[in-house]
Each structure stands twice: as structure tokens, then as C-alpha cells.
Motif scaffolding. Sequence first.
Motif, PDB file in Angstrom:
ATOM      1  N   VAL A 282      -4.035   3.683  -1.844  1.00 49.70           N
ATOM      2  CA  VAL A 282      -3.357   4.840  -1.430  1.00 49.70           C
ATOM      3  C   VAL A 282      -4.132   5.449  -0.120  1.00 49.70           C
ATOM      4  O   VAL A 282      -5.233   5.681  -0.310  1.00 49.70           O
ATOM      5  N   TYR A 283      -3.265   5.757   0.771  1.00 50.54           N
ATOM      6  CA  TYR A 283      -3.726   6.431   1.914  1.00 50.54           C
ATOM      7  C   TYR A 283      -2.963   7.906   2.188  1.00 50.54           C
ATOM      8  O   TYR A 283      -1.756   7.760   1.970  1.00 50.54           O
ATOM      9  N   VAL A 284      -3.798   8.944   2.463  1.00 50.75           N
ATOM     10  CA  VAL A 284      -3.247  10.191   2.581  1.00 50.75           C
ATOM     11  C   VAL A 284      -3.602  10.812   4.132  1.00 50.75           C
ATOM     12  O   VAL A 284      -4.694  10.603   4.316  1.00 50.75           O
ATOM     13  N   GLU A 285      -2.643  11.080   4.561  1.00 51.17           N
ATOM     14  CA  GLU A 285      -2.932  11.886   5.763  1.00 51.17           C
ATOM     15  C   GLU A 285      -3.768  13.038   5.527  1.00 51.17           C
ATOM     16  O   GLU A 285      -3.621  13.998   4.645  1.00 51.17           O
ATOM     17  N   GLU A 286      -4.827  12.913   6.533  1.00 45.07           N
ATOM     18  CA  GLU A 286      -6.124  13.697   6.052  1.00 45.07           C
ATOM     19  C   GLU A 286      -5.676  15.530   5.988  1.00 45.07           C
ATOM     20  O   GLU A 286      -6.237  16.079   5.272  1.00 45.07           O
ATOM     21  N   SER A 287      -4.622  16.003   6.880  1.00 44.13           N
ATOM     22  CA  SER A 287      -4.246  17.090   6.901  1.00 44.13           C
ATOM     23  C   SER A 287      -3.670  17.859   5.642  1.00 44.13           C
ATOM     24  O   SER A 287      -3.687  18.944   4.922  1.00 44.13           O
ATOM     25  N   ILE A 288      -3.221  16.834   4.893  1.00 44.99           N
ATOM     26  CA  ILE A 288      -2.614  17.195   3.441  1.00 44.99           C
ATOM     27  C   ILE A 288      -3.783  17.615   2.580  1.00 44.99           C
ATOM     28  O   ILE A 288      -3.517  18.650   1.788  1.00 44.99           O
TER      29      ILE A 288
ATOM     30  N   ARG B 261      -4.776   0.561  12.515  1.00 43.95           N
ATOM     31  CA  ARG B 261      -5.957   0.950  13.065  1.00 43.95           C
ATOM     32  C   ARG B 261      -6.810   1.458  12.153  1.00 43.95           C
ATOM     33  O   ARG B 261      -8.009   1.075  11.984  1.00 43.95           O
ATOM     34  N   ASN B 262      -6.372   2.434  11.389  1.00 37.53           N
ATOM     35  CA  ASN B 262      -7.345   3.437  10.468  1.00 37.53           C
ATOM     36  C   ASN B 262      -7.916   2.728   9.343  1.00 37.53           C
ATOM     37  O   ASN B 262      -8.889   2.563   8.962  1.00 37.53           O
ATOM     38  N   ILE B 263      -6.827   1.608   8.920  1.00 36.15           N
ATOM     39  CA  ILE B 263      -7.223   0.825   7.659  1.00 36.15           C
ATOM     40  C   ILE B 263      -7.709  -0.537   8.035  1.00 36.15           C
ATOM     41  O   ILE B 263      -8.070  -1.446   7.087  1.00 36.15           O
ATOM     42  N   GLY B 264      -8.074  -0.962   9.167  1.00 40.73           N
ATOM     43  CA  GLY B 264      -8.282  -2.333   9.778  1.00 40.73           C
ATOM     44  C   GLY B 264      -7.210  -3.386   9.547  1.00 40.73           C
ATOM     45  O   GLY B 264      -7.739  -4.344   8.904  1.00 40.73           O
ATOM     46  N   CYS B 265      -6.267  -3.231   9.727  1.00 40.64           N
ATOM     47  CA  CYS B 265      -5.080  -4.154   9.515  1.00 40.64           C
ATOM     48  C   CYS B 265      -4.486  -4.447  10.829  1.00 40.64           C
ATOM     49  O   CYS B 265      -4.704  -3.632  11.827  1.00 40.64           O
TER      50      CYS B 265
ATOM     51  N   VAL C  71      -7.242  12.260  -4.534  1.00 38.72           N
ATOM     52  CA  VAL C  71      -8.556  11.720  -4.115  1.00 38.72           C
ATOM     53  C   VAL C  71      -9.129  11.368  -5.746  1.00 38.72           C
ATOM     54  O   VAL C  71      -9.553  10.374  -5.827  1.00 38.72           O
ATOM     55  N   ASP C  72      -9.047  12.441  -6.363  1.00 36.78           N
ATOM     56  CA  ASP C  72      -9.832  12.332  -7.774  1.00 36.78           C
ATOM     57  C   ASP C  72      -9.199  11.216  -8.761  1.00 36.78           C
ATOM     58  O   ASP C  72      -9.817  10.525  -9.239  1.00 36.78           O
ATOM     59  N   VAL C  73      -7.557  11.229  -8.614  1.00 42.37           N
ATOM     60  CA  VAL C  73      -7.006  10.431  -9.651  1.00 42.37           C
ATOM     61  C   VAL C  73      -6.712   9.013  -9.041  1.00 42.37           C
ATOM     62  O   VAL C  73      -6.805   8.081  -9.755  1.00 42.37           O
ATOM     63  N   LEU C  74      -6.462   9.130  -7.744  1.00 45.11           N
ATOM     64  CA  LEU C  74      -5.940   7.939  -7.207  1.00 45.11           C
ATOM     65  C   LEU C  74      -6.643   7.147  -6.195  1.00 45.11           C
ATOM     66  O   LEU C  74      -6.487   6.062  -5.766  1.00 45.11           O
ATOM     67  N   GLY C  75      -7.934   7.908  -5.761  1.00 41.61           N
ATOM     68  CA  GLY C  75      -9.009   7.095  -4.942  1.00 41.61           C
ATOM     69  C   GLY C  75      -8.329   7.205  -3.531  1.00 41.61           C
ATOM     70  O   GLY C  75      -8.781   6.263  -2.786  1.00 41.61           O
ATOM     71  N   ALA C  76      -7.506   8.191  -3.354  1.00 43.62           N
ATOM     72  CA  ALA C  76      -6.884   7.907  -1.881  1.00 43.62           C
ATOM     73  C   ALA C  76      -7.790   8.289  -0.799  1.00 43.62           C
ATOM     74  O   ALA C  76      -8.758   9.088  -0.951  1.00 43.62           O
ATOM     75  N   LYS C  77      -7.302   7.426   0.087  1.00 41.10           N
ATOM     76  CA  LYS C  77      -8.519   7.364   1.401  1.00 41.10           C
ATOM     77  C   LYS C  77      -7.659   8.243   2.639  1.00 41.10           C
ATOM     78  O   LYS C  77      -6.609   8.041   2.946  1.00 41.10           O
ATOM     79  N   ALA C  78      -8.555   9.213   3.235  1.00 35.76           N
ATOM     80  CA  ALA C  78      -8.088   9.941   4.294  1.00 35.76           C
ATOM     81  C   ALA C  78      -7.659   9.081   5.497  1.00 35.76           C
ATOM     82  O   ALA C  78      -8.865   8.249   5.751  1.00 35.76           O
ATOM     83  N   VAL C  79      -6.579   9.319   6.173  1.00 35.18           N
ATOM     84  CA  VAL C  79      -6.270   8.811   7.303  1.00 35.18           C
ATOM     85  C   VAL C  79      -5.664   9.353   8.377  1.00 35.18           C
ATOM     86  O   VAL C  79      -5.109  10.884   7.911  1.00 35.18           O
ATOM     87  N   ASN C  80      -5.591   9.220   9.672  1.00 31.48           N
ATOM     88  CA  ASN C  80      -5.099  10.100  10.681  1.00 31.48           C
ATOM     89  C   ASN C  80      -3.905   9.264  11.261  1.00 31.48           C
ATOM     90  O   ASN C  80      -4.046   8.636  12.290  1.00 31.48           O
TER      91      ASN C  80
ATOM     92  N   LEU D 122       0.781  -1.267  -0.037  1.00 31.92           N
ATOM     93  CA  LEU D 122       0.068  -0.106  -0.034  1.00 31.92           C
ATOM     94  C   LEU D 122       0.837   1.205  -0.073  1.00 31.92           C
ATOM     95  O   LEU D 122       1.948   1.139   0.218  1.00 31.92           O
ATOM     96  N   ILE D 123       0.446   2.177  -0.503  1.00 31.14           N
ATOM     97  CA  ILE D 123       0.932   3.694  -0.581  1.00 31.14           C
ATOM     98  C   ILE D 123       0.327   4.632   0.578  1.00 31.14           C
ATOM     99  O   ILE D 123      -0.699   4.664   0.838  1.00 31.14           O
ATOM    100  N   VAL D 124       1.326   5.127   1.628  1.00 35.74           N
ATOM    101  CA  VAL D 124       1.064   6.146   2.381  1.00 35.74           C
ATOM    102  C   VAL D 124       1.715   7.468   2.043  1.00 35.74           C
ATOM    103  O   VAL D 124       2.934   7.646   1.770  1.00 35.74           O
ATOM    104  N   LEU D 125       0.884   8.600   1.851  1.00 34.35           N
ATOM    105  CA  LEU D 125       1.403   9.781   1.483  1.00 34.35           C
ATOM    106  C   LEU D 125       1.256  10.636   2.848  1.00 34.35           C
ATOM    107  O   LEU D 125       0.314  10.881   3.535  1.00 34.35           O
ATOM    108  N   MET D 126       2.423  11.179   3.292  1.00 39.50           N
ATOM    109  CA  MET D 126       2.490  11.766   4.513  1.00 39.50           C
ATOM    110  C   MET D 126       3.325  13.235   4.290  1.00 39.50           C
ATOM    111  O   MET D 126       4.378  13.324   3.458  1.00 39.50           O
ATOM    112  N   HIS D 127       3.249  14.132   5.287  1.00 39.13           N
ATOM    113  CA  HIS D 127       3.968  15.420   5.195  1.00 39.13           C
ATOM    114  C   HIS D 127       5.225  15.168   5.379  1.00 39.13           C
ATOM    115  O   HIS D 127       5.853  14.257   6.100  1.00 39.13           O
TER     116      HIS D 127
END
Length: 163
Positions: free
Chosen positions: A118-124, A81-85, A149-158, A64-69
Amino acid sequence: MAKKEHISETPATALLRKQKVAFSEHPYDYEEHGGTSVSSRALGVDEHHVVKTLVMQDEAAKPLIVLMHGDCKVSTKNLARNIGCKSVEPCKPEVAQRHSGYMVGGTSPFGTKKVLPVYVEESILALETIYINGGRRGFLVGIRPQVLVDVLGAKAVNCALAD
């Protein structure tokens, strides 16, 4: 007529163009293990607006991909915990490269070899412009965060931890 020269066509920029996404190109001198502090300084932008692309895997070794500041770390415990793993950990560089098709240090979430969640830190998503890898070392693209979100379908996580 000569074709307009681009800084570097990569699978990432090819996908962004195909999707008609507006982006700016920002090459800089890549430094081994320099990270986002080097690129943010070279571009003259806040490191918080530079987004790193991290290839990770869950307990079943599913990538999986995580996008972080750039100025934060990922809490793998909170991410899981956020993604149910049960657990999430970074992939080894050679495994990350196999999944993404990109060299570590040049990994973009766009145009990956395999389609990865793809998961993206929500504040981004609240930032006006972000700078994210354009598919090679020393090359960032500036985009609006909604593109994730539009192109990758990224889901927001904290799952951000201050670095």
C-alpha cells in the motif's frame, strides 16, 4: 441479549475492529461513476479528505494499492519513480476485484483478499481525519490517517496531480 447492530460488517470493518481502531461509519447513497465528489457532498466534507483506493499494477503485473485524495489524480510516472518500478497502470476492474476481493466503487485497503503493498500520498498523512471506503459501495469510514501506516504498513509517496 441482542447484538448491537452495525451499519454493515465488511472485511474492512472486521479488520479495523480486530485491530481496535477507532472509526466512524458514514453510509451514503452510492452513484455509479459518481466518485468522491458524490460521497464528499453527501457527507458534507471536503473532497480532499475523502481518500480513494486504487488498485494498480507494475510492469510485471504485480498488484499494489494507491491511496489518493479524492480531488487529485495519480501521476503513474511519478508513482513508478517513487517505488522503483518502470511503469504503473490501473488494473482492469475485474482484475482489481480479483486482487482486492471488493467490487470497484467499494474497494477498501483494509481486509483485502490478498495482502498488497500500500502506498499513500504523503499529504494525506497530514490530515486530521480521512474518509475512506469501508468495504462496500456507499459506505465510508472516518479514521485518523496514521492508521494507514500502523495497520497497513502504507509507504508515503509523492505522486498527486491536481484533478
